[in-house]
Scaffold this motif. Structure first.
Motif, PDB file in Angstrom:
ATOM      1  N   ILE A 262       0.920  -1.259  -0.042  1.00  0.00           N
ATOM      2  CA  ILE A 262      -0.110   0.021  -0.093  1.00  0.00           C
ATOM      3  C   ILE A 262       0.971   1.282  -0.057  1.00  0.00           C
ATOM      4  CG2 ILE A 262      -1.657   1.269   1.195  1.00  0.00           C
ATOM      5  CD1 ILE A 262      -2.747  -1.499  -0.153  1.00  0.00           C
ATOM      6  N   PHE A 263       1.775   1.101   0.808  1.00  0.00           N
ATOM      7  CA  PHE A 263       2.774   2.323   0.942  1.00  0.00           C
ATOM      8  C   PHE A 263       3.614   2.603  -0.444  1.00  0.00           C
ATOM      9  CE2 PHE A 263       7.180   4.111   1.623  1.00  0.00           C
ATOM     10  CZ  PHE A 263       6.879   5.175   2.081  1.00  0.00           C
ATOM     11  N   ALA A 264       3.938   1.281  -1.254  1.00  0.00           N
ATOM     12  CA  ALA A 264       4.626   1.450  -2.440  1.00  0.00           C
ATOM     13  C   ALA A 264       3.591   2.105  -3.453  1.00  0.00           C
ATOM     14  CB  ALA A 264       5.182   0.417  -2.789  1.00  0.00           C
ATOM     15  N   LEU A 265       2.278   1.515  -3.479  1.00  0.00           N
ATOM     16  CA  LEU A 265       1.427   2.198  -4.514  1.00  0.00           C
ATOM     17  C   LEU A 265       1.239   3.416  -4.190  1.00  0.00           C
ATOM     18  CD1 LEU A 265      -1.220  -0.764  -4.548  1.00  0.00           C
ATOM     19  CD2 LEU A 265       0.347  -0.238  -6.456  1.00  0.00           C
ATOM     20  N   GLY A 266       1.030   4.258  -2.994  1.00  0.00           N
ATOM     21  CA  GLY A 266       0.945   5.480  -2.761  1.00  0.00           C
ATOM     22  C   GLY A 266       2.270   6.344  -3.114  1.00  0.00           C
ATOM     23  N   MET A 267       3.208   5.676  -3.357  1.00  0.00           N
ATOM     24  CA  MET A 267       4.488   6.505  -3.557  1.00  0.00           C
ATOM     25  C   MET A 267       4.501   6.510  -5.219  1.00  0.00           C
ATOM     26  SD  MET A 267       6.180   7.375  -0.913  1.00  0.00           S
ATOM     27  CE  MET A 267       7.815   7.765  -1.807  1.00  0.00           C
TER      28      MET A 267
ATOM     29  N   ASN B 180      -4.858   7.314  -7.095  1.00  0.00           N
ATOM     30  CA  ASN B 180      -4.895   6.929  -5.405  1.00  0.00           C
ATOM     31  C   ASN B 180      -6.116   7.280  -4.565  1.00  0.00           C
ATOM     32  OD1 ASN B 180      -2.752   5.396  -4.615  1.00  0.00           O
ATOM     33  ND2 ASN B 180      -1.455   6.902  -4.161  1.00  0.00           N
ATOM     34  N   SER B 181      -6.729   8.471  -5.125  1.00  0.00           N
ATOM     35  CA  SER B 181      -7.757   8.979  -4.184  1.00  0.00           C
ATOM     36  C   SER B 181      -8.954   7.945  -3.934  1.00  0.00           C
ATOM     37  CB  SER B 181      -8.344  10.360  -5.015  1.00  0.00           C
ATOM     38  OG  SER B 181      -7.446  11.141  -4.928  1.00  0.00           O
ATOM     39  N   PRO B 182      -9.430   7.403  -4.760  1.00  0.00           N
ATOM     40  CA  PRO B 182     -10.351   6.385  -4.540  1.00  0.00           C
ATOM     41  C   PRO B 182      -9.811   5.088  -3.622  1.00  0.00           C
ATOM     42  CG  PRO B 182     -10.293   6.628  -6.906  1.00  0.00           C
ATOM     43  CD  PRO B 182      -9.225   7.194  -6.353  1.00  0.00           C
ATOM     44  N   ALA B 183      -8.623   4.742  -3.728  1.00  0.00           N
ATOM     45  CA  ALA B 183      -8.165   3.739  -2.697  1.00  0.00           C
ATOM     46  C   ALA B 183      -8.090   4.346  -1.379  1.00  0.00           C
ATOM     47  CB  ALA B 183      -6.590   3.367  -3.035  1.00  0.00           C
TER      48      ALA B 183
ATOM     49  N   PHE C  36     -10.271   4.705   4.315  1.00  0.00           N
ATOM     50  CA  PHE C  36     -10.779   5.332   5.431  1.00  0.00           C
ATOM     51  C   PHE C  36     -12.195   4.687   5.655  1.00  0.00           C
ATOM     52  CE2 PHE C  36      -8.516   9.472   4.343  1.00  0.00           C
ATOM     53  CZ  PHE C  36      -7.724   9.441   5.561  1.00  0.00           C
ATOM     54  N   LEU C  37     -12.852   4.526   4.508  1.00  0.00           N
ATOM     55  CA  LEU C  37     -14.099   3.657   4.865  1.00  0.00           C
ATOM     56  C   LEU C  37     -13.904   2.210   5.592  1.00  0.00           C
ATOM     57  CD1 LEU C  37     -16.226   4.345   1.846  1.00  0.00           C
ATOM     58  CD2 LEU C  37     -16.744   5.078   3.921  1.00  0.00           C
ATOM     59  N   ALA C  38     -13.109   1.667   5.026  1.00  0.00           N
ATOM     60  CA  ALA C  38     -12.674   0.294   5.873  1.00  0.00           C
ATOM     61  C   ALA C  38     -12.130   0.225   7.219  1.00  0.00           C
ATOM     62  CB  ALA C  38     -11.528  -0.364   4.962  1.00  0.00           C
ATOM     63  N   HIS C  39     -11.374   1.580   7.495  1.00  0.00           N
ATOM     64  CA  HIS C  39     -11.085   1.772   8.924  1.00  0.00           C
ATOM     65  C   HIS C  39     -12.217   2.175   9.723  1.00  0.00           C
ATOM     66  CE1 HIS C  39      -8.754   3.018  12.296  1.00  0.00           C
ATOM     67  NE2 HIS C  39      -9.088   4.298  12.018  1.00  0.00           N
ATOM     68  N   PHE C  40     -13.134   3.112   9.269  1.00  0.00           N
ATOM     69  CA  PHE C  40     -14.072   3.408   9.967  1.00  0.00           C
ATOM     70  C   PHE C  40     -15.267   2.384  10.333  1.00  0.00           C
ATOM     71  CE2 PHE C  40     -18.591   5.066   9.808  1.00  0.00           C
ATOM     72  CZ  PHE C  40     -18.620   5.767  10.817  1.00  0.00           C
ATOM     73  N   LEU C  41     -15.614   1.465   9.135  1.00  0.00           N
ATOM     74  CA  LEU C  41     -16.465   0.493   9.435  1.00  0.00           C
ATOM     75  C   LEU C  41     -15.843  -0.395  10.368  1.00  0.00           C
ATOM     76  CD1 LEU C  41     -17.839   0.000   5.891  1.00  0.00           C
ATOM     77  CD2 LEU C  41     -19.092   0.960   7.817  1.00  0.00           C
ATOM     78  N   GLY C  42     -14.490  -0.650  10.126  1.00  0.00           N
ATOM     79  CA  GLY C  42     -13.923  -1.601  11.200  1.00  0.00           C
ATOM     80  C   GLY C  42     -13.896  -1.212  12.576  1.00  0.00           C
ATOM     81  N   LYS C  43     -13.653   0.060  12.813  1.00  0.00           N
ATOM     82  CA  LYS C  43     -13.592   0.479  14.067  1.00  0.00           C
ATOM     83  C   LYS C  43     -15.166   0.474  14.899  1.00  0.00           C
ATOM     84  CE  LYS C  43      -9.557   1.611  15.090  1.00  0.00           C
ATOM     85  NZ  LYS C  43      -8.678   0.893  16.235  1.00  0.00           N
ATOM     86  N   ARG C  44     -16.232   0.700  13.854  1.00  0.00           N
ATOM     87  CA  ARG C  44     -17.519   0.667  14.232  1.00  0.00           C
ATOM     88  C   ARG C  44     -17.926  -0.776  14.579  1.00  0.00           C
ATOM     89  NH1 ARG C  44     -23.060   2.594  11.596  1.00  0.00           N
ATOM     90  NH2 ARG C  44     -24.182   2.274  13.304  1.00  0.00           N
TER      91      ARG C  44
END
Length: 182
Positions: free
Chosen positions: A137-142, A149-152, A157-165
């Motif tokens: 993920i870091f390499a793709l962002g680079m 990259n914006s959709p990823a 963020f959505l996956a993180h938010f839903l995982g925490k919820r």
């Protein structure tokens, strides 16, 4: 480098490198997906079905033909990577393919290769993994442009938010259909 040792270089070497890379990537993706599906059936208590395995291979053949035809149609409509002089087709951005092209051309034309950069990349990947950040993920962002990259990023963020919820509500209560989908 092995192909260079066997005397394959230039355009022929580039063809063989890309053909082998395509076969390896395809084999890994198909086998990983098939094994996951077969394992899930086994864990769910279903018996092995040879018919399902046969249909799986037919699906791989059908998908291969569809992808091959799609690439041929795209090649007739677009240019890939860089604009060729005199070609009026629109250039289709392909950063991943451009990087592969640059690497393969560098090796197969026997130009000097900056191995220090490969070593630095490997060191960064090891450090990122040790820090708990997925190196891919870091390499793709680079190297990917921001518009790709914006959709990823939004998905992350959505996956993180839903995982925490789901942790707060209890994984099964928050996502009742997730276990059925997996």
């Amino acid at each position: 480098m092995v192909l260079l040792r066997f005397g394959l270089s230039g355009t022929t070497g580039m063809f063989f490198v890309m053909a082998m890379a395509g076969m390896v990537c395809t084999a890994l993706s198909v086998s990983g997906q098939a094994i996951n599906r077969f394992q899930n059936r086994l864990l769910a208590g279903f018996r092995r079905r040879p018919a399902q395995e046969k249909v799986k291979f037919l699906g791989v053949i059908a998908a291969s033909v569809a992808v091959g035809l799609t690439i041929v149609m795209l090649a007739h409509t677009f240019q890939f990577g860089e604009a060729a002089p005199g070609d009026t087709r629109v250039v289709l951005a392909s950063p991943q393919a451009s990087i592969m092209k640059a690497l393969v051309e560098g090796f197969m034309s026997r130009q000097p290769v900056a191995f220090i950069l490969f070593g630095a990349g490997a060191a960064i990947a090891v450090i990122m993994e040790m820090l708990g950040v997925p190196a891919l993920i870091f390499a793709l962002g680079m190297y990917l442009p921001l518009e790709l990259n914006s959709p990823a990023l939004v998905g992350g963020f959505l996956a993180h938010f839903l995982g925490k919820r789901s942790e707060k509500l209890g994984a099964r209560a928050a996502l009742p259909c997730a276990s059925a989908a997996w």
